[in-house]
Design an enzyme around this catalytic site. Structure first.
Site, PDB file in Angstrom:
ATOM      1  N   TYR A 161       0.775  -1.249   0.000  1.00 49.36           N
ATOM      2  CA  TYR A 161       0.000   0.000   0.000  1.00 49.36           C
ATOM      3  C   TYR A 161       0.807   1.301   0.000  1.00 49.36           C
ATOM      4  O   TYR A 161       0.490   2.227  -0.748  1.00 49.36           O
ATOM      5  CB  TYR A 161      -0.999   0.010   1.158  1.00 49.36           C
ATOM      6  CG  TYR A 161      -2.120  -1.002   1.058  1.00 49.36           C
ATOM      7  CD1 TYR A 161      -2.200  -1.894  -0.025  1.00 49.36           C
ATOM      8  CD2 TYR A 161      -3.099  -1.070   2.030  1.00 49.36           C
ATOM      9  CE1 TYR A 161      -3.227  -2.823  -0.108  1.00 49.36           C
ATOM     10  CE2 TYR A 161      -4.134  -1.989   1.947  1.00 49.36           C
ATOM     11  CZ  TYR A 161      -4.194  -2.867   0.878  1.00 49.36           C
ATOM     12  OH  TYR A 161      -5.217  -3.773   0.799  1.00 49.36           O
TER      13      TYR A 161
ATOM     14  N   GLU B 265      -1.916  13.818  -7.994  1.00 48.62           N
ATOM     15  CA  GLU B 265      -1.291  15.146  -8.072  1.00 48.62           C
ATOM     16  C   GLU B 265       0.219  15.038  -8.232  1.00 48.62           C
ATOM     17  O   GLU B 265       0.829  15.761  -9.016  1.00 48.62           O
ATOM     18  CB  GLU B 265      -1.615  15.955  -6.806  1.00 48.62           C
ATOM     19  CG  GLU B 265      -3.087  16.268  -6.612  1.00 48.62           C
ATOM     20  CD  GLU B 265      -3.843  15.169  -5.874  1.00 48.62           C
ATOM     21  OE1 GLU B 265      -3.437  13.987  -5.910  1.00 48.62           O
ATOM     22  OE2 GLU B 265      -4.866  15.502  -5.249  1.00 48.62           O
TER      23      GLU B 265
HETATM   24  N1  THU Z   1      -5.407  10.047  -3.651  1.00 46.79           N
HETATM   25  C1  THU Z   1      -4.968  10.860  -4.653  1.00 46.79           C
HETATM   26  O1  THU Z   1      -4.570  10.405  -5.729  1.00 46.79           O
HETATM   27  N2  THU Z   1      -4.988  12.193  -4.425  1.00 46.79           N
HETATM   28  C2  THU Z   1      -5.450  12.788  -3.293  1.00 46.79           C
HETATM   29  O2  THU Z   1      -5.433  13.999  -3.190  1.00 46.79           O
HETATM   30  C3  THU Z   1      -5.952  11.968  -2.195  1.00 46.79           C
HETATM   31  C4  THU Z   1      -5.842  10.514  -2.370  1.00 46.79           C
HETATM   32  C5  THU Z   1      -5.442   8.607  -3.899  1.00 46.79           C
HETATM   33  C6  THU Z   1      -4.457   7.799  -3.115  1.00 46.79           C
HETATM   34  C7  THU Z   1      -5.146   6.450  -3.095  1.00 46.79           C
HETATM   35  O3  THU Z   1      -4.801   5.763  -4.297  1.00 46.79           O
HETATM   36  C8  THU Z   1      -6.625   6.769  -3.143  1.00 46.79           C
HETATM   37  O4  THU Z   1      -6.703   8.109  -3.576  1.00 46.79           O
HETATM   38  C9  THU Z   1      -7.314   6.622  -1.803  1.00 46.79           C
HETATM   39  O5  THU Z   1      -6.647   7.271  -0.809  1.00 46.79           O
END
Ligand code: THU
Length: 126
Positions: free
Chosen positions: A49, A56
């Protein structure tokens, strides 16, 4: 001039490529630069994980790899309206102290404008 509609469409489109089999939570991000170029990123999860990457920071990596260092706008698209995680705020602040940000909910169509300095008022620097 920032082409918000184009940037929004790019964020929504790249979100479809997200690799999110664990959280099932897809995120797309699109950064633009002064000459109109757009760089996109999606989240890329991993069976281990913590190895996963946010949308971003994927977009930041694409921009830097293409030879740009100064984004002028960011759109983040997810199912609900979300704000970027703390790590991504810090990563974005490296390249734009006060980046205009548009948050987009693909589920509801709702959107919200903010800026990086509002999201991260006390950026780390030395
Ligand atoms: N995640 C993002 O890609 N950007 C964010 O700003 C928050 C979270 C992703 C990480 C993970 O793959 C999934 O969203 C759940 O946390």
């Amino acid at each position: 001039m920032i082409e918000w509609q184009k940037l929004k469409e790019a964020a929504i489109a790249v979100r479809k490529n997200a690799w999110a089999p664990y959280s099932k939570f897809r995120v797309g991000a699109a950064l633009s630069v002064a000459d109109g170029s757009i760089f996109t990123g999606c989240n890329v999860e991993n069976v281990s994980y913590p190895v996963g990457m946010c949308a971003e920071r994927s977009a930041v990596a694409a921009m830097v790899a293409a030879g740009y260092q100064t984004p002028n706008a960011l759109v983040i698209a997810a199912g609900p309206l979300i704000t970027p995680c703390g790590m991504c705020r810090q990563a974005l602040a490296e390249f734009a102290a006060d980046l205009p940000v548009l948050l987009v909910s693909v589920d509801s169509g709702e959107q919200q404008e903010t800026q990086l300095a509002t999201l991260l008022p006390s950026v780390f620097s030395f």
